[in-house]
Write a protein that holds these residues in place. Structure first.
Motif, short mmCIF file in Angstrom:
data_model
loop_
_atom_site.label_atom_id
_atom_site.label_comp_id
_atom_site.label_asym_id
_atom_site.label_seq_id
_atom_site.Cartn_x
_atom_site.Cartn_y
_atom_site.Cartn_z
N ALA A 233 0.83 -1.21 0.00
CA ALA A 233 0.00 0.00 0.00
C ALA A 233 0.86 1.26 0.00
N MET A 234 1.96 1.23 0.75
CA MET A 234 2.86 2.39 0.78
C MET A 234 3.47 2.64 -0.59
N ASN A 235 3.88 1.57 -1.26
CA ASN A 235 4.46 1.73 -2.60
C ASN A 235 3.42 2.23 -3.60
N ALA A 236 2.18 1.79 -3.44
CA ALA A 236 1.13 2.28 -4.33
C ALA A 236 0.89 3.77 -4.12
N ILE A 237 0.93 4.21 -2.86
CA ILE A 237 0.78 5.64 -2.58
C ILE A 237 1.93 6.43 -3.18
N ARG A 238 3.13 5.88 -3.08
CA ARG A 238 4.30 6.57 -3.64
C ARG A 238 4.22 6.67 -5.16
N ASP A 239 3.81 5.59 -5.83
CA ASP A 239 3.82 5.56 -7.29
C ASP A 239 2.64 6.31 -7.89
N HIS A 240 1.45 6.15 -7.28
CA HIS A 240 0.28 6.84 -7.83
C HIS A 240 -0.78 6.88 -6.74
N ARG A 241 -0.85 7.99 -6.04
CA ARG A 241 -1.73 8.07 -4.88
C ARG A 241 -3.20 8.02 -5.29
N ILE A 242 -3.56 8.58 -6.45
CA ILE A 242 -4.96 8.57 -6.88
C ILE A 242 -5.41 7.15 -7.18
N ALA A 243 -4.58 6.41 -7.89
CA ALA A 243 -4.91 5.01 -8.17
C ALA A 243 -4.97 4.19 -6.88
N ALA A 244 -4.09 4.49 -5.93
CA ALA A 244 -4.13 3.78 -4.65
C ALA A 244 -5.43 4.05 -3.92
N GLY A 245 -5.88 5.30 -3.95
CA GLY A 245 -7.16 5.62 -3.33
C GLY A 245 -8.33 4.94 -4.00
N VAL A 246 -8.29 4.84 -5.31
CA VAL A 246 -9.36 4.15 -6.05
C VAL A 246 -9.40 2.67 -5.68
N MET A 247 -8.22 2.07 -5.44
CA MET A 247 -8.17 0.65 -5.08
C MET A 247 -8.55 0.41 -3.62
N GLY A 248 -8.85 1.46 -2.88
CA GLY A 248 -9.31 1.28 -1.52
C GLY A 248 -8.29 1.53 -0.44
N VAL A 249 -7.11 2.03 -0.81
CA VAL A 249 -6.08 2.33 0.18
C VAL A 249 -6.40 3.67 0.84
N PRO A 250 -6.54 3.72 2.17
CA PRO A 250 -6.76 5.01 2.85
C PRO A 250 -5.48 5.83 2.86
N VAL A 251 -5.31 6.67 1.86
CA VAL A 251 -4.05 7.35 1.63
C VAL A 251 -3.65 8.22 2.81
N ALA A 252 -4.55 9.07 3.27
CA ALA A 252 -4.23 9.99 4.37
C ALA A 252 -3.87 9.21 5.64
N ARG A 253 -4.62 8.13 5.91
CA ARG A 253 -4.35 7.34 7.12
C ARG A 253 -2.99 6.66 7.05
N TYR A 254 -2.65 6.12 5.88
CA TYR A 254 -1.35 5.47 5.73
C TYR A 254 -0.21 6.48 5.86
N ARG A 255 -0.37 7.62 5.24
CA ARG A 255 0.67 8.65 5.34
C ARG A 255 0.89 9.07 6.79
N ALA A 256 -0.20 9.28 7.51
CA ALA A 256 -0.09 9.68 8.91
C ALA A 256 0.53 8.57 9.75
N GLY A 257 0.12 7.33 9.50
CA GLY A 257 0.66 6.21 10.27
C GLY A 257 2.14 5.99 10.03
N VAL A 258 2.57 6.07 8.78
CA VAL A 258 4.00 5.89 8.48
C VAL A 258 4.82 7.04 9.08
#
Length: 386
Positions: A233-258
């Motif tokens: 999920a972290m790599n998906a956010i790094r490579d393309h955050r919009i696509a990661a969000g579409v796939m169901g990855v909570p982008v803001a939550r992952y960024r804050a957690g990392v």
């Protein structure tokens, strides 16, 4: 009547890795990489019996830097979040331990505040305190990215430096404050002499094994995170955050957690640095330290635990080597003699290394051996006899 019906070919059975064949457990155990890891581990365990205090302290600095670099690499290398405030969280860990474990008293004209907690508990709470500081900043880290987050975290350095220099009752002001030695189950990591195999063990020798254990656990945990679902999920956010969000990855939550996890790694590195230095000094936790950590992960390899360790060893050991051999190295002179100081020379060198890695080796130093290990062998001619 003869049976003329052609027999259907049997379905290929599922094959398990042949014992001793490529990809088997036996093959991996016999690989040169496994032997190198075993030899390196054995060498690290016996070094305190042969090295003097200078090199042991240099190795401990490298271990602390590696722990902090692993945390920053998960944030910047794996998730793509630029942070310029890593030194702030190292300071939180170092000073948090000093205040929690220290005693109240007067030192260098400052009335210092200390809680006098058990040192092992103070070390754990200092790491959690660094994580809490990262948690306070995490809503911002969850919404900003790239240069915007870098500028926002840069403010932490200025805030931290102001607090460290002016909160004299907690930090000791410009002169800093002493750091209580770590004590675990009655065993104290101080300079009280302990003889092991006819070798006197002081604080550096004792802390060596504590630092190795902390680095090993930190690296294994980070490796598990990066190779598991959170790492993908972290790599998906790094490579393309919009696509990661579409796939169901909570982008803001992952960024804050990392960001919180990276802050805790920095806090652990700060605690180890404080124990090695035996004194915390505010000017050490400044802008240059944050830039050095960025250089570590770029030189070693972004998104790689091994790269963080390699880069940390390169950047942290280089000034120590230049200082120790300043008399015999060209263009380098001892500090205060008017020539090129070892610290300045080392910064020039790893600055050039950053440029070289970006231009010619984007994967970092750690990818050199990995690329050679994964280089496919030439296909064998089916007609060729073995």
């Amino acid at each position: 009547m003869s049976d003329t019906t052609a027999e259907a070919p049997a379905a290929p059975a599922a094959t398990a890795p042949v014992r001793g064949g490529p990809g088997s457990v036996t093959d991996r155990l016999r690989s040169p990489r496994t032997y190198a890891v075993l030899i390196g581990s054995l060498l690290l365990l016996v070094l305190p019996f042969y090295l003097d205090r200078f090199w042991l302290q240099a190795g401990l600095f490298a271990m602390a830097a590696a722990i902090g670099a692993i945390g920053l690499n998960m944030l910047t290398g794996a998730t793509g979040q630029l942070s310029m405030g890593h030194a702030f969280f190292l300071a939180v860990g170092a000073y948090g331990y000093s205040v929690l474990a220290g005693e109240s008293g007067t030192e260098n004209g400052h009335a210092l505040t200390g809680l006098g907690l058990p040192t092992w508990l103070a070390a754990i709470l200092a790491v959690l305190l660094a994580g809490a500081a990262g948690g306070i900043f995490s809503p911002i880290a969850g919404r900003l990215r790239g240069a915007y987050l870098g500028i926002a975290t840069l403010a932490l350095i200025f805030i931290g430096q102001h607090v460290l220099f002016n909160a004299g009752s907690l930090t000791g002001g410009y002169n800093g404050r002493n750091v209580p030695p770590l004590s675990v189950f009655g065993f104290t990591f101080d300079d009280s002499e302990l003889v092991v195999a006819a070798v006197p063990f002081g604080s550096s020798e004792k802390l060596w094994y504590a630092g190795l254990l902390a680095l090993l656990l930190s690296a294994l945990f980070a490796r598990g995170v990066l190779r598991g679902r959170p790492g993908r999920a972290m790599n998906a956010i790094r490579d393309h955050r919009i696509a990661a969000g579409v796939m169901g990855v909570p982008v803001a939550r992952y960024r804050a957690g990392v960001f919180v996890l990276s802050s805790m790694y920095a806090g652990l590195a700060g605690v180890l640095l404080a124990l090695v230095f035996q004194r915390t000094v505010p000017e050490y936790f400044g802008m240059i330290l944050s830039l050095e950590y960025l250089a570590m992960i770029v030189i070693g390899g972004l998104g790689s635990v091994a790269g963080a360790v390699v880069g940390a060893a390169f950047v942290s050991l280089l000034p120590q080597v230049f200082t120790h051999y300043s008399d015999s190295l060209p263009l380098v002179s001892a500090p205060g003699t008017g020539g090129l100081a070892p610290g300045e020379a080392s910064r020039y060198l790893y600055g050039a290394a950053v440029v070289a890695v970006v231009l010619f080796l984007p994967g970092g130093l750690a990818r050199l051996g990995l690329a050679r290990a994964k280089k496919p062998a030439a296909p064998k001619n089916p007609g060729e006899k073995s």
